[in-house]
Write a protein that holds these residues in place. Structure first.
Motif, PDB file in Angstrom:
ATOM      1  N   VAL A 192       0.916  -1.264   0.266  1.00 51.70           N
ATOM      2  CA  VAL A 192       0.102  -0.065   0.073  1.00 51.70           C
ATOM      3  C   VAL A 192       1.295   0.797   0.251  1.00 51.70           C
ATOM      4  O   VAL A 192       1.795   1.423  -0.088  1.00 51.70           O
ATOM      5  N   ARG A 193       0.447   2.422   0.094  1.00 49.67           N
ATOM      6  CA  ARG A 193       0.978   3.063  -0.378  1.00 49.67           C
ATOM      7  C   ARG A 193       0.380   4.649   0.276  1.00 49.67           C
ATOM      8  O   ARG A 193      -0.963   4.930   0.542  1.00 49.67           O
ATOM      9  N   VAL A 194       1.048   5.353   1.338  1.00 55.78           N
ATOM     10  CA  VAL A 194       1.177   6.366   2.420  1.00 55.78           C
ATOM     11  C   VAL A 194       1.575   7.331   1.206  1.00 55.78           C
ATOM     12  O   VAL A 194       2.805   7.717   1.337  1.00 55.78           O
ATOM     13  N   PRO A 195       0.078   8.335   1.062  1.00 57.50           N
ATOM     14  CA  PRO A 195       0.757   9.765   0.445  1.00 57.50           C
ATOM     15  C   PRO A 195       1.331  10.806   1.185  1.00 57.50           C
ATOM     16  O   PRO A 195       0.949  11.045   2.582  1.00 57.50           O
ATOM     17  N   GLU A 196       1.859  11.999   0.412  1.00 52.00           N
ATOM     18  CA  GLU A 196       2.165  13.177   1.081  1.00 52.00           C
ATOM     19  C   GLU A 196       2.356  12.737   2.144  1.00 52.00           C
ATOM     20  O   GLU A 196       2.579  13.279   3.288  1.00 52.00           O
ATOM     21  N   ARG A 197       3.816  12.187   1.923  1.00 54.10           N
ATOM     22  CA  ARG A 197       5.293  12.340   2.935  1.00 54.10           C
ATOM     23  C   ARG A 197       6.333  12.585   2.421  1.00 54.10           C
ATOM     24  O   ARG A 197       6.955  12.437   1.741  1.00 54.10           O
ATOM     25  N   GLU A 198       6.492  13.743   2.642  1.00 51.52           N
ATOM     26  CA  GLU A 198       8.273  14.526   2.254  1.00 51.52           C
ATOM     27  C   GLU A 198       8.738  14.842   2.622  1.00 51.52           C
ATOM     28  O   GLU A 198       8.778  13.510   3.606  1.00 51.52           O
ATOM     29  N   GLY A 258      12.047  18.664   2.048  1.00 56.04           N
ATOM     30  CA  GLY A 258      10.729  19.195   0.578  1.00 56.04           C
ATOM     31  C   GLY A 258      10.654  19.087  -0.420  1.00 56.04           C
ATOM     32  O   GLY A 258       9.517  19.383  -1.438  1.00 56.04           O
ATOM     33  N   ARG A 259      10.744  17.163  -0.398  1.00 47.03           N
ATOM     34  CA  ARG A 259      10.493  16.877  -1.502  1.00 47.03           C
ATOM     35  C   ARG A 259       8.290  15.889  -1.370  1.00 47.03           C
ATOM     36  O   ARG A 259       9.023  15.442  -0.527  1.00 47.03           O
ATOM     37  N   PRO A 260       7.746  16.130  -2.356  1.00 43.16           N
ATOM     38  CA  PRO A 260       6.310  15.135  -2.256  1.00 43.16           C
ATOM     39  C   PRO A 260       7.052  14.034  -2.357  1.00 43.16           C
ATOM     40  O   PRO A 260       7.701  13.427  -3.883  1.00 43.16           O
ATOM     41  N   GLY A 261       6.403  13.346  -2.088  1.00 41.99           N
ATOM     42  CA  GLY A 261       6.824  12.210  -2.752  1.00 41.99           C
ATOM     43  C   GLY A 261       5.342  10.332  -1.516  1.00 41.99           C
ATOM     44  O   GLY A 261       4.808  11.578  -0.283  1.00 41.99           O
ATOM     45  N   SER A 262       5.804   9.412  -1.117  1.00 36.06           N
ATOM     46  CA  SER A 262       5.550   8.776  -0.735  1.00 36.06           C
ATOM     47  C   SER A 262       5.797   7.242   0.213  1.00 36.06           C
ATOM     48  O   SER A 262       6.997   7.164  -0.439  1.00 36.06           O
ATOM     49  N   TRP A 263       5.074   6.527   1.046  1.00 34.29           N
ATOM     50  CA  TRP A 263       6.110   6.006   1.425  1.00 34.29           C
ATOM     51  C   TRP A 263       5.289   4.425   0.842  1.00 34.29           C
ATOM     52  O   TRP A 263       3.853   4.824   0.941  1.00 34.29           O
ATOM     53  N   LEU A 264       6.121   3.513   0.644  1.00 32.72           N
ATOM     54  CA  LEU A 264       5.411   2.359   0.457  1.00 32.72           C
ATOM     55  C   LEU A 264       5.979   1.034   0.937  1.00 32.72           C
ATOM     56  O   LEU A 264       6.855   0.565   1.578  1.00 32.72           O
ATOM     57  N   VAL A 265       5.071   0.386   1.690  1.00 34.84           N
ATOM     58  CA  VAL A 265       4.529  -0.636   2.467  1.00 34.84           C
ATOM     59  C   VAL A 265       4.108  -1.917   2.447  1.00 34.84           C
ATOM     60  O   VAL A 265       3.071  -2.147   1.283  1.00 34.84           O
ATOM     61  N   ALA A 266       4.632  -2.879   2.433  1.00 33.64           N
ATOM     62  CA  ALA A 266       4.463  -4.102   1.743  1.00 33.64           C
ATOM     63  C   ALA A 266       4.273  -5.021   3.237  1.00 33.64           C
ATOM     64  O   ALA A 266       5.133  -4.326   4.202  1.00 33.64           O
ATOM     65  N   PRO A 267       3.457  -6.626   3.178  1.00 38.58           N
ATOM     66  CA  PRO A 267       3.842  -7.222   4.534  1.00 38.58           C
ATOM     67  C   PRO A 267       4.427  -7.947   4.442  1.00 38.58           C
ATOM     68  O   PRO A 267       5.133  -8.860   2.848  1.00 38.58           O
ATOM     69  N   LEU A 268       4.789  -8.786   5.573  1.00 36.92           N
ATOM     70  CA  LEU A 268       6.277  -9.401   5.780  1.00 36.92           C
ATOM     71  C   LEU A 268       5.345 -10.420   7.025  1.00 36.92           C
ATOM     72  O   LEU A 268       5.115 -10.496   8.009  1.00 36.92           O
ATOM     73  N   GLY A 275      -9.560   4.558   9.626  1.00 34.43           N
ATOM     74  CA  GLY A 275     -10.975   3.735   9.152  1.00 34.43           C
ATOM     75  C   GLY A 275     -10.721   3.643   7.481  1.00 34.43           C
ATOM     76  O   GLY A 275      -9.901   4.604   7.368  1.00 34.43           O
ATOM     77  N   GLY A 276     -11.557   3.073   7.344  1.00 33.81           N
ATOM     78  CA  GLY A 276     -12.317   3.317   6.111  1.00 33.81           C
ATOM     79  C   GLY A 276     -10.885   2.057   5.098  1.00 33.81           C
ATOM     80  O   GLY A 276     -11.423   1.916   3.948  1.00 33.81           O
ATOM     81  N   ALA A 277     -10.379   0.992   6.220  1.00 32.23           N
ATOM     82  CA  ALA A 277      -9.507  -0.067   5.234  1.00 32.23           C
ATOM     83  C   ALA A 277     -10.078  -1.442   4.835  1.00 32.23           C
ATOM     84  O   ALA A 277     -11.286  -1.503   5.994  1.00 32.23           O
ATOM     85  N   GLY A 278     -10.651  -1.545   3.584  1.00 30.73           N
ATOM     86  CA  GLY A 278     -10.170  -3.033   3.744  1.00 30.73           C
ATOM     87  C   GLY A 278     -10.049  -3.927   2.813  1.00 30.73           C
ATOM     88  O   GLY A 278      -8.768  -3.188   2.402  1.00 30.73           O
ATOM     89  N   PRO A 279      -9.996  -5.187   2.623  1.00 32.07           N
ATOM     90  CA  PRO A 279      -9.009  -5.784   1.149  1.00 32.07           C
ATOM     91  C   PRO A 279      -9.321  -4.983   0.028  1.00 32.07           C
ATOM     92  O   PRO A 279     -10.129  -4.440  -0.204  1.00 32.07           O
ATOM     93  N   GLY A 280      -8.187  -5.145  -0.389  1.00 30.95           N
ATOM     94  CA  GLY A 280      -8.012  -4.616  -1.611  1.00 30.95           C
ATOM     95  C   GLY A 280      -7.872  -2.846  -1.727  1.00 30.95           C
ATOM     96  O   GLY A 280      -6.926  -2.610  -2.610  1.00 30.95           O
ATOM     97  N   THR A 281      -7.523  -2.669  -0.744  1.00 33.34           N
ATOM     98  CA  THR A 281      -6.949  -1.058  -0.241  1.00 33.34           C
ATOM     99  C   THR A 281      -5.567  -1.037  -0.474  1.00 33.34           C
ATOM    100  O   THR A 281      -4.924  -1.295  -0.451  1.00 33.34           O
ATOM    101  N   ARG A 282      -5.424  -0.153  -1.676  1.00 34.28           N
ATOM    102  CA  ARG A 282      -3.600   0.096  -1.809  1.00 34.28           C
ATOM    103  C   ARG A 282      -3.411   1.426  -1.466  1.00 34.28           C
ATOM    104  O   ARG A 282      -2.275   1.656  -2.151  1.00 34.28           O
ATOM    105  N   GLU A 283      -4.144   2.407  -0.744  1.00 39.56           N
ATOM    106  CA  GLU A 283      -3.894   3.127  -0.374  1.00 39.56           C
ATOM    107  C   GLU A 283      -4.422   3.952   1.120  1.00 39.56           C
ATOM    108  O   GLU A 283      -5.581   3.602   1.591  1.00 39.56           O
TER     109      GLU A 283
END
Length: 254
Positions: free
Chosen positions: A86-92, A95-105, A153-161
């Motif tokens: 899943v992506r976690v957006p709006e993570r500077e 000063g550069r805009p970007g996102s975190w990439l988070v995967a399950p282990l 809240g609001g997360a469920g199966p298939g959520t990608r952000e």
């Protein structure tokens, strides 16, 4: 008493008292910042002294992460699934805009019991960049443990952000049980970059905190001292008026 307080010398003295109170309040805030910095430094020293330890020595699934273990360097083996990331957006970052990439282990445990699912922050990805091809399968990773973020809240199966890295939300996306912390990798694959260290929000060094409280007390005392001078002067004036009026009252009654 208002007439006494508004006399020129008391107004000037009030200015001095307020200036002193402002300075003392600033010094208190400075010491509070030092208290946070010292607490963070102590945590960093503790984690450096312990070095890299196996995850199972620090945390188990669904258990709370102790404050002393935040940012602890750990090593963990399991099956990584980048396709479920899943992506976690709006993570500077700087000063550069970007996102975190988070995967399950899916964590392996030495006793072959269910090791649970650990959220792994693979890194920070600049906006517009294509995510790298992260190999899926069994891997051994090293990184630091960070406290799970508040859920929205609001997360469920298939959520990608998701807006936060919250185990309470991710438990609805990935297979439970989940760890109450996430692993921030120390080594990443370009264009991913390591995410910054999260400073603890609730850690305070008691010595510096006591200094901050003392400065704030001094700030309050500066204003109280001015008020006490005004009150004493006002009471002396009332006493002088009463003494001056006493002979006149005696003559009028005689």
């Amino acid at each position: 008493m208002l007439r006494t307080a508004t006399r020129p010398h008391f107004i000037a003295l009030l200015g001095v008292a307020l200036a002193a109170a402002t300075l003392f309040a600033y010094l208190g805030d400075w010491q509070l910042g030092r208290a946070r910095d010292e607490a963070a430094r102590e945590v960093r020293e503790q984690t450096v002294e312990r070095g890299v330890v196996p995850l199972e020595e620090v945390l188990a699934p669904a258990e709370p992460l102790e404050g002393s273990d935040v940012r602890q360097l750990v090593r963990v083996t399991g099956v990584l699934d980048p396709d479920a990331a899943v992506r976690v957006p709006e993570r500077e970052l700087d000063g550069r805009p970007g996102s975190w990439l988070v995967a399950p282990l899916a964590v392996d445990r030495p006793d072959e019991t269910d090791g649970g699912t650990l959220a792994v922050v693979l890194g920070w990805l600049p906006d517009g960049a294509r995510p790298p091809d992260v190999p899926a399968g069994r891997v051994t990773l090293e990184g630091r443990l960070e406290q799970s973020e508040p859920p929205v809240g609001g997360a469920g199966p298939g959520t990608r952000e998701l807006p936060t890295v919250a185990s309470a939300d991710l438990v609805n996306v990935w297979d439970p049980p989940l760890y109450t912390a996430y692993l921030a990798l120390t080594d990443t694959v370009p264009p991913l970059e390591p995410v910054p260290t999260v400073e603890p929000a609730d850690g305070l060094a008691l010595q510096n905190l006591s200094y901050a409280l003392q400065w704030w007390l001094f700030a309050g005392f500066a204003v109280f001292f001015w008020w006490r001078l005004v009150r004493d002067a006002h009471e002396r004036e009332l006493e002088a008026r009463a003494e001056a009026a006493a002979p006149e009252q005696a003559q009028s009654t005689s």
